[in-house]
Design a protein around this motif. Structure first.
Motif, PDB file in Angstrom:
ATOM      1  N   ASN A  25      10.976 -56.449 126.864  1.00 23.78           N
ATOM      2  CA  ASN A  25      12.054 -55.851 127.645  1.00 23.78           C
ATOM      3  C   ASN A  25      13.440 -56.234 127.127  1.00 23.78           C
ATOM      4  OD1 ASN A  25      10.207 -54.640 129.373  1.00 23.78           O
ATOM      5  ND2 ASN A  25      10.163 -56.408 130.761  1.00 23.78           N
ATOM      6  N   GLN A  26      13.511 -57.231 126.272  1.00 21.16           N
ATOM      7  CA  GLN A  26      14.793 -57.703 125.790  1.00 21.16           C
ATOM      8  C   GLN A  26      15.076 -57.294 124.347  1.00 21.16           C
ATOM      9  OE1 GLN A  26      14.767 -61.938 126.380  1.00 21.16           O
ATOM     10  NE2 GLN A  26      14.872 -61.795 128.607  1.00 21.16           N
ATOM     11  N   THR A  27      14.113 -56.642 123.695  1.00 21.16           N
ATOM     12  CA  THR A  27      14.298 -56.252 122.295  1.00 21.16           C
ATOM     13  C   THR A  27      14.166 -54.740 122.159  1.00 21.16           C
ATOM     14  OG1 THR A  27      11.932 -56.638 121.887  1.00 21.16           O
ATOM     15  CG2 THR A  27      13.440 -58.447 121.407  1.00 21.16           C
ATOM     16  N   ALA A  28      14.795 -54.234 121.106  1.00 22.55           N
ATOM     17  CA  ALA A  28      14.752 -52.792 120.860  1.00 22.55           C
ATOM     18  C   ALA A  28      13.336 -52.373 120.471  1.00 22.55           C
ATOM     19  CB  ALA A  28      15.735 -52.432 119.759  1.00 22.55           C
ATOM     20  N   SER A  29      12.939 -51.187 120.926  1.00 28.99           N
ATOM     21  CA  SER A  29      11.609 -50.669 120.603  1.00 28.99           C
ATOM     22  C   SER A  29      11.692 -49.786 119.361  1.00 28.99           C
ATOM     23  CB  SER A  29      11.054 -49.869 121.787  1.00 28.99           C
ATOM     24  OG  SER A  29      11.912 -48.783 122.096  1.00 28.99           O
ATOM     25  N   GLY A  30      10.525 -49.481 118.809  1.00 30.32           N
ATOM     26  CA  GLY A  30      10.488 -48.609 117.639  1.00 30.32           C
ATOM     27  C   GLY A  30      10.280 -49.373 116.351  1.00 30.32           C
ATOM     28  N   SER A  31      10.507 -48.692 115.263  1.00 30.26           N
ATOM     29  CA  SER A  31      10.249 -49.275 113.949  1.00 30.26           C
ATOM     30  C   SER A  31      11.453 -50.072 113.465  1.00 30.26           C
ATOM     31  CB  SER A  31       9.938 -48.161 112.942  1.00 30.26           C
ATOM     32  OG  SER A  31       9.874 -48.678 111.622  1.00 30.26           O
ATOM     33  N   TYR A  32      11.159 -51.097 112.669  1.00 27.23           N
ATOM     34  CA  TYR A  32      12.211 -51.912 112.070  1.00 27.23           C
ATOM     35  C   TYR A  32      12.204 -51.768 110.547  1.00 27.23           C
ATOM     36  CZ  TYR A  32      12.201 -54.084 116.684  1.00 27.23           C
ATOM     37  OH  TYR A  32      12.270 -54.296 118.033  1.00 27.23           O
ATOM     38  N   ASP A  33      11.706 -50.621 110.082  1.00 22.67           N
ATOM     39  CA  ASP A  33      11.627 -50.395 108.639  1.00 22.67           C
ATOM     40  C   ASP A  33      12.999 -50.376 107.989  1.00 22.67           C
ATOM     41  OD1 ASP A  33       8.917 -50.236 108.921  1.00 22.67           O
ATOM     42  OD2 ASP A  33       8.827 -48.040 108.924  1.00 22.67           O
ATOM     43  N   TYR A  34      14.010 -50.078 108.792  1.00 28.72           N
ATOM     44  CA  TYR A  34      15.352 -49.986 108.192  1.00 28.72           C
ATOM     45  C   TYR A  34      15.831 -51.333 107.656  1.00 28.72           C
ATOM     46  CZ  TYR A  34      17.295 -52.182 112.415  1.00 28.72           C
ATOM     47  OH  TYR A  34      17.598 -53.052 113.426  1.00 28.72           O
ATOM     48  N   ALA A  67      31.710 -60.080 113.335  1.00 30.88           N
ATOM     49  CA  ALA A  67      30.344 -59.671 113.674  1.00 30.88           C
ATOM     50  C   ALA A  67      29.336 -60.712 113.209  1.00 30.88           C
ATOM     51  CB  ALA A  67      30.034 -58.319 113.052  1.00 30.88           C
ATOM     52  N   ASN A  68      28.251 -60.819 113.964  1.00 25.36           N
ATOM     53  CA  ASN A  68      27.179 -61.747 113.624  1.00 25.36           C
ATOM     54  C   ASN A  68      26.167 -61.014 112.747  1.00 25.36           C
ATOM     55  OD1 ASN A  68      25.072 -63.570 113.481  1.00 25.36           O
ATOM     56  ND2 ASN A  68      25.089 -64.062 115.667  1.00 25.36           N
ATOM     57  N   PRO A  69      26.055 -61.364 111.475  1.00 26.24           N
ATOM     58  CA  PRO A  69      25.146 -60.639 110.577  1.00 26.24           C
ATOM     59  C   PRO A  69      23.675 -60.874 110.893  1.00 26.24           C
ATOM     60  CG  PRO A  69      26.082 -62.552 109.468  1.00 26.24           C
ATOM     61  CD  PRO A  69      26.781 -62.454 110.785  1.00 26.24           C
ATOM     62  N   ASN A  70      23.365 -61.856 111.724  1.00 26.72           N
ATOM     63  CA  ASN A  70      21.971 -62.152 112.044  1.00 26.72           C
ATOM     64  C   ASN A  70      21.425 -61.281 113.167  1.00 26.72           C
ATOM     65  OD1 ASN A  70      21.812 -64.293 110.136  1.00 26.72           O
ATOM     66  ND2 ASN A  70      22.852 -65.655 111.590  1.00 26.72           N
ATOM     67  N   LEU A  71      22.305 -60.551 113.879  1.00 28.41           N
ATOM     68  CA  LEU A  71      21.855 -59.722 114.991  1.00 28.41           C
ATOM     69  C   LEU A  71      21.345 -58.383 114.472  1.00 28.41           C
ATOM     70  CD1 LEU A  71      24.573 -60.430 117.704  1.00 28.41           C
ATOM     71  CD2 LEU A  71      22.278 -61.373 117.508  1.00 28.41           C
ATOM     72  N   VAL A  72      20.120 -58.398 113.962  1.00 24.49           N
ATOM     73  CA  VAL A  72      19.466 -57.188 113.458  1.00 24.49           C
ATOM     74  C   VAL A  72      18.020 -57.192 113.942  1.00 24.49           C
ATOM     75  CG1 VAL A  72      20.932 -56.978 111.402  1.00 24.49           C
ATOM     76  CG2 VAL A  72      18.845 -58.356 111.297  1.00 24.49           C
ATOM     77  N   GLY A  73      17.417 -56.017 113.960  1.00 27.87           N
ATOM     78  CA  GLY A  73      16.014 -55.924 114.325  1.00 27.87           C
ATOM     79  C   GLY A  73      15.725 -56.423 115.722  1.00 27.87           C
ATOM     80  N   LYS A  74      14.725 -57.273 115.842  1.00 28.33           N
ATOM     81  CA  LYS A  74      14.322 -57.808 117.134  1.00 28.33           C
ATOM     82  C   LYS A  74      15.344 -58.773 117.725  1.00 28.33           C
ATOM     83  CE  LYS A  74       9.290 -57.430 116.693  1.00 28.33           C
ATOM     84  NZ  LYS A  74       7.996 -58.156 116.776  1.00 28.33           N
ATOM     85  N   LYS A  75      16.272 -59.222 116.892  1.00 26.09           N
ATOM     86  CA  LYS A  75      17.269 -60.174 117.384  1.00 26.09           C
ATOM     87  C   LYS A  75      18.430 -59.485 118.105  1.00 26.09           C
ATOM     88  CE  LYS A  75      16.287 -63.685 113.878  1.00 26.09           C
ATOM     89  NZ  LYS A  75      16.853 -64.528 112.801  1.00 26.09           N
ATOM     90  N   ILE A  76      18.462 -58.163 118.102  1.00 27.76           N
ATOM     91  CA  ILE A  76      19.518 -57.445 118.815  1.00 27.76           C
ATOM     92  C   ILE A  76      19.154 -57.363 120.290  1.00 27.76           C
ATOM     93  CG2 ILE A  76      20.727 -55.256 119.074  1.00 27.76           C
ATOM     94  CD1 ILE A  76      20.275 -54.706 116.155  1.00 27.76           C
ATOM     95  N   PRO A  77      19.942 -57.940 121.180  1.00 26.95           N
ATOM     96  CA  PRO A  77      19.623 -57.857 122.621  1.00 26.95           C
ATOM     97  C   PRO A  77      19.960 -56.467 123.161  1.00 26.95           C
ATOM     98  CG  PRO A  77      21.688 -59.045 122.302  1.00 26.95           C
ATOM     99  CD  PRO A  77      21.134 -58.754 120.924  1.00 26.95           C
ATOM    100  N   VAL A  78      19.029 -55.909 123.915  1.00 26.12           N
ATOM    101  CA  VAL A  78      19.246 -54.580 124.486  1.00 26.12           C
ATOM    102  C   VAL A  78      19.244 -54.630 126.014  1.00 26.12           C
ATOM    103  CG1 VAL A  78      18.277 -53.387 122.490  1.00 26.12           C
ATOM    104  CG2 VAL A  78      16.771 -54.067 124.370  1.00 26.12           C
TER     105      VAL A  78
END
Length: 370
Positions: A25-34, A67-78
């Motif tokens: 519930n706290q992470t973005a859904s979908g693919s992280y291929d990007y 900007a925080n460069p580490n906030l990508v993929g599952k680490k992005i709070p949604v």
């Protein structure tokens, strides 16, 4: 063979079924291929040819230095943004502020606003058994000791076949509360800031959090303080209502200026609202009032309302129908009530003694209608 197959099937079902976890519930859904995508080369045109014009409508902007460069993929709070809840009457938030702050306006004049806020905060800390680390009255800054919370959280490294993916985590948070008071003293803002954080997950210790998590921590603790403030107000109102309904004893006496008056054995903030009930029971209509000065402008109608109707009636009327004034004033822990005519001339001792018996009966009655 059948038993082994059943066991494996059960484990698979447990792994893929059930409600969404807190982490999901706290992470973005979908693919992280990007995350594995690479920047392609720019379009190259031979030197002997003209370069085509390219649209810049979809060009990605440069990453900000903040900007925080580490906030990508599952680490992005949604999760939804943390919002301050101004529940207390007269409170509000300032639009656009990034701090966890709330603004209070003076509503109850019985206690200075600054004192009321600090008392509420200390009461909140006592409730949660959190000591005060330091308090600078000159700077209006209070620092707490650690709030300690133990909870079960999801272990991101737990294998899919584990029967339980929860581990115990202890969170320790220390906050600083800062107050800014306007020069007139009737408006003040309270800001919560996280000054220290530690989270222990087994042997792992985390002592830093990102800006989003820090904001949530600060807003969460501030909202708890605000909710406690509102609870204290409701509790005080309930106690005050009970005091208003409770009968108060009276006696004849004088004001500080030696003017004949009725002395009520109760504090001003209790006697004032009770006076409105007493006067109504005695057949008075309140035309106007000023609590700050303790003035009541009333009209005596002498109407018959049950057994109250004859309190001021008889062969000789105690009061003529018409307009009168009352002055209610605090006198230490008691309150004086001064009866006056429409010209602000105080009643003499004889007039006051004739009114006193009926007034005293109603003032001492319990459970007057609110």
């Amino acid at each position: 063979m059948n038993k082994s197959l059943a066991l494996v099937s059960s484990l698979v079902v447990m792994a893929v079924s059930g409600c969404s976890s807190q982490l999901d519930n706290q992470t973005a859904s979908g693919s992280y291929d990007y995350l594995d995508a690479e920047q392609s080369d720019t379009f190259r045109t031979p030197e002997e040819l003209d370069k085509p014009e390219f649209s810049r409508d979809y060009e990605l902007p440069e990453l900000s230095s903040e900007a925080n460069p580490n906030l990508v993929g599952k680490k992005i709070p949604v999760t939804s943004p943390a919002l301050v809840h101004p529940l207390v009457k007269g409170s509000h938030v300032e639009e656009g502020t990034r701090q966890a702050s709330v603004i209070f306006d003076q509503v109850d004049d019985s206690i200075p606003l600054e004192q009321a806020i600090w008392q509420t905060l200390r009461s909140f800390l006592e409730k949660h058994e959190v000591p005060v680390a330091s308090f600078d009255q000159q700077q209006n800054r209070l620092v707490t000791e650690y709030f300690v919370a133990s909870e079960e959280i999801e272990d991101e490294d737990s294998p899919w076949y584990a029967l339980s993916d929860d581990i115990n985590a202890d969170r320790k948070r220390k906050f600083a509360f800062t107050m800014q008071v306007k020069p007139h003293g009737r408006t003040a803002s309270l800001t919560a800031s996280l000054v220290d954080f530690k989270e222990e997950r087994g042997d792992e210790v985390k002592d830093a959090i990102n800006d989003y998590e820090q904001r949530r921590e600060e807003v969460a603790i501030l909202n708890q303080v605000i909710a406690h403030y509102e609870y204290q107000i409701q509790l005080d109102n309930t106690r005050r209502l009970a005091e208003i309904r409770q009968g108060l004893q009276t006696e004849l006496g004088t004001t500080a200026q030696d003017t004949p008056a009725i002395i009520v054995d109760g504090q001003y903030n209790v006697v004032w609202p009770r006076m409105l009930l007493v006067l109504r029971k005695l057949g008075f209509d309140v035309k106007d009032l000023d609590k700050s000065n303790g003035l009541l402008f009333v009209t005596y109608n002498g109407e018959d309302e049950g057994w109250w109707g004859n309190l001021f009636s008889g062969d000789d009327e105690l009061l003529e129908q018409g307009d009168y004034r009352l002055q209610v004033a605090p006198q230490n822990e008691r309150t004086t009530v001064l009866f006056m005519d429409d010209e602000s001339q105080p009643f003499d001792s004889q007039q006051l003694s004739e009114v006193y018996e009926s007034f005293s009966k109603v003032m001492s009655q319990d459970d007057l209608d609110i």
